[in-house]
Design a protein around this motif. Sequence first.
Motif, PDB file in Angstrom:
ATOM      1  N   PRO A  66      -5.234  15.574  -3.152  1.00 21.01           N
ATOM      2  CA  PRO A  66      -4.186  16.149  -2.301  1.00 21.01           C
ATOM      3  C   PRO A  66      -3.897  15.315  -1.064  1.00 21.01           C
ATOM      4  CG  PRO A  66      -5.776  17.823  -2.955  1.00 21.01           C
ATOM      5  CD  PRO A  66      -6.343  16.512  -3.379  1.00 21.01           C
ATOM      6  N   ASN A  67      -4.871  14.534  -0.625  1.00 21.81           N
ATOM      7  CA  ASN A  67      -4.645  13.679   0.541  1.00 21.81           C
ATOM      8  C   ASN A  67      -3.658  12.546   0.256  1.00 21.81           C
ATOM      9  OD1 ASN A  67      -6.493  14.999   2.330  1.00 21.81           O
ATOM     10  ND2 ASN A  67      -8.175  14.058   1.192  1.00 21.81           N
ATOM     11  N   LEU A  81       0.836  -1.192   0.000  1.00 21.46           N
ATOM     12  CA  LEU A  81       0.000   0.000   0.000  1.00 21.46           C
ATOM     13  C   LEU A  81       0.876   1.249   0.000  1.00 21.46           C
ATOM     14  CD1 LEU A  81      -2.764  -1.177   2.521  1.00 21.46           C
ATOM     15  CD2 LEU A  81      -2.763  -1.304   0.017  1.00 21.46           C
ATOM     16  N   PHE A  82       0.233   2.396   0.080  1.00 22.91           N
ATOM     17  CA  PHE A  82       0.937   3.656  -0.123  1.00 22.91           C
ATOM     18  C   PHE A  82       0.877   4.499   1.154  1.00 22.91           C
ATOM     19  CE2 PHE A  82      -0.259   1.872  -4.070  1.00 22.91           C
ATOM     20  CZ  PHE A  82       0.796   2.149  -4.920  1.00 22.91           C
ATOM     21  N   HIS A  83       2.048   5.003   1.552  1.00 21.79           N
ATOM     22  CA  HIS A  83       2.160   5.728   2.811  1.00 21.79           C
ATOM     23  C   HIS A  83       3.071   6.940   2.640  1.00 21.79           C
ATOM     24  CE1 HIS A  83       0.411   2.286   5.016  1.00 21.79           C
ATOM     25  NE2 HIS A  83       1.157   1.531   4.228  1.00 21.79           N
ATOM     26  N   LYS A 130       9.680  13.762   9.500  1.00 28.85           N
ATOM     27  CA  LYS A 130       9.236  15.138   9.281  1.00 28.85           C
ATOM     28  C   LYS A 130       7.717  15.150   9.121  1.00 28.85           C
ATOM     29  CE  LYS A 130      13.533  16.695   7.096  1.00 28.85           C
ATOM     30  NZ  LYS A 130      14.276  15.449   7.328  1.00 28.85           N
ATOM     31  N   ASN A 131       7.108  16.121   9.739  1.00 30.48           N
ATOM     32  CA  ASN A 131       5.643  16.215   9.712  1.00 30.48           C
ATOM     33  C   ASN A 131       5.172  16.907   8.434  1.00 30.48           C
ATOM     34  OD1 ASN A 131       3.060  15.876  10.573  1.00 30.48           O
ATOM     35  ND2 ASN A 131       3.207  17.169  12.376  1.00 30.48           N
ATOM     36  N   SER A 132       3.973  16.566   8.007  1.00 39.18           N
ATOM     37  CA  SER A 132       3.350  17.195   6.847  1.00 39.18           C
ATOM     38  C   SER A 132       1.862  16.896   6.921  1.00 39.18           C
ATOM     39  CB  SER A 132       3.944  16.651   5.542  1.00 39.18           C
ATOM     40  OG  SER A 132       3.644  15.292   5.392  1.00 39.18           O
ATOM     41  N   PRO A 133       1.043  17.595   6.135  1.00 37.49           N
ATOM     42  CA  PRO A 133      -0.415  17.389   6.218  1.00 37.49           C
ATOM     43  C   PRO A 133      -0.867  15.969   5.912  1.00 37.49           C
ATOM     44  CG  PRO A 133       0.082  19.448   5.098  1.00 37.49           C
ATOM     45  CD  PRO A 133       1.390  18.752   5.276  1.00 37.49           C
ATOM     46  N   THR A 134      -0.087  15.225   5.134  1.00 33.36           N
ATOM     47  CA  THR A 134      -0.520  13.870   4.761  1.00 33.36           C
ATOM     48  C   THR A 134       0.290  12.781   5.460  1.00 33.36           C
ATOM     49  OG1 THR A 134       0.950  13.822   2.826  1.00 33.36           O
ATOM     50  CG2 THR A 134      -1.311  14.652   2.495  1.00 33.36           C
ATOM     51  N   ASP A 165       8.023  15.695  -5.320  1.00 33.11           N
ATOM     52  CA  ASP A 165       7.427  14.543  -6.005  1.00 33.11           C
ATOM     53  C   ASP A 165       6.169  14.176  -5.229  1.00 33.11           C
ATOM     54  OD1 ASP A 165       6.727  12.078  -7.084  1.00 33.11           O
ATOM     55  OD2 ASP A 165       8.790  11.362  -7.232  1.00 33.11           O
ATOM     56  N   LEU A 166       5.020  14.314  -5.862  1.00 34.24           N
ATOM     57  CA  LEU A 166       3.747  14.079  -5.166  1.00 34.24           C
ATOM     58  C   LEU A 166       3.415  12.604  -4.996  1.00 34.24           C
ATOM     59  CD1 LEU A 166       1.433  16.814  -6.763  1.00 34.24           C
ATOM     60  CD2 LEU A 166       2.753  16.926  -4.642  1.00 34.24           C
ATOM     61  N   GLY A 167       4.117  11.719  -5.710  1.00 35.43           N
ATOM     62  CA  GLY A 167       3.851  10.298  -5.564  1.00 35.43           C
ATOM     63  C   GLY A 167       2.451   9.924  -6.001  1.00 35.43           C
TER      64      GLY A 167
END
Length: 354
Positions: free
Chosen positions: A265-266, A243-245, A306-310, A255-257
Amino acid sequence: MKNWVYIFLVTILVSCNKGENPTEEYTPIPKTLNIPNLFQQKLIDPVIPSDNPLTEEGVELGKKLFFDTILSKNNTQSCATCHNPQKAFTNNLQFSIGVDGIPGTRNSMPLFNLAWNFSDRFAWDGKEFGIENQAFEPVTNPIEMHSEWVDVTNKLQNHSEYPDLFKKAFGTYQIDSLLVVKAIAQFERTLISGNSKFDKYLLDETSLTDQELNGFNIFMDENKGDCFHCHGSNNNPLWTDNLFHNNGLDENFSDLGLGAVTGDPNDNGKFRSPSIRNLAFTAPYMHDGRFETLDEVINHYSEGLKNSPTIDPLMKKVAEGGVQLTTQEKADLKAFLLSLSDFEFINNPDFNQQ
């Protein structure tokens, strides 16, 4: 009368041209995957598409194509250039270099146990559904093989061996891109890795060192390594959830992946969890190859998040920078991870060019 007999014989000879002679019909031999005992115990059956069943001839053709530079624009690179069997089918470069000398932007993913990717999304960002679809793209990608399928199929069609090999594998001398990727996908589904030291330990065929056992316990402990949510456990011999994390690599994303694929955006900053099998062979690590060593990877999860919105909720200790392992715990965890290295896999003659 003689003229009639002559015409009849010529007609018979013409009808026996390649592809029209009934005596040339060939039935491919079904191929059975060599599935490790642990996989049989822990996993459901592999995913084999009904329109591309495995055959001995299809797999052999796919292997030949996988190692053949004929797929690239200037006949200098093959699939194996970026997916070397001796390196668990990656290439130990941060970014692969294409036929024009241009580097890509992603690290080459290793290839094994693909037939059990039940999400059916492939590549770091999940842009391709199915192994066959994934195999299409590198041939025409301008920073990879940079060819055109019409040119590739023409080269294959005019080759001394390939038309006969396609006839045996797929019942036709006419080569097209769909049959090429079907053959490659058949070969890739046979790339099974399941005979590491840890696999043998689970089968009671060997023992682990105290350090390796302690490393496994750290891996499984939610208050220590807390690694198993994304990378599985002794009950999941794939050692990935496929899965994707967003695993806390960056605060902002160049790179938005997965987000670039879905448009959501989530999903920004999410990448597929790779298997932790064969880490001894597959450095550098992460989608962009930013970590040269396994120690750097462990340090990232220990104190580099590192923290980020997602950010994935599984990165529970992001506020503290990570899980804060001691030096000894890091060494033990590394020892366990290396016990998942499958030396038989990288040396398997079935997977290497003869």
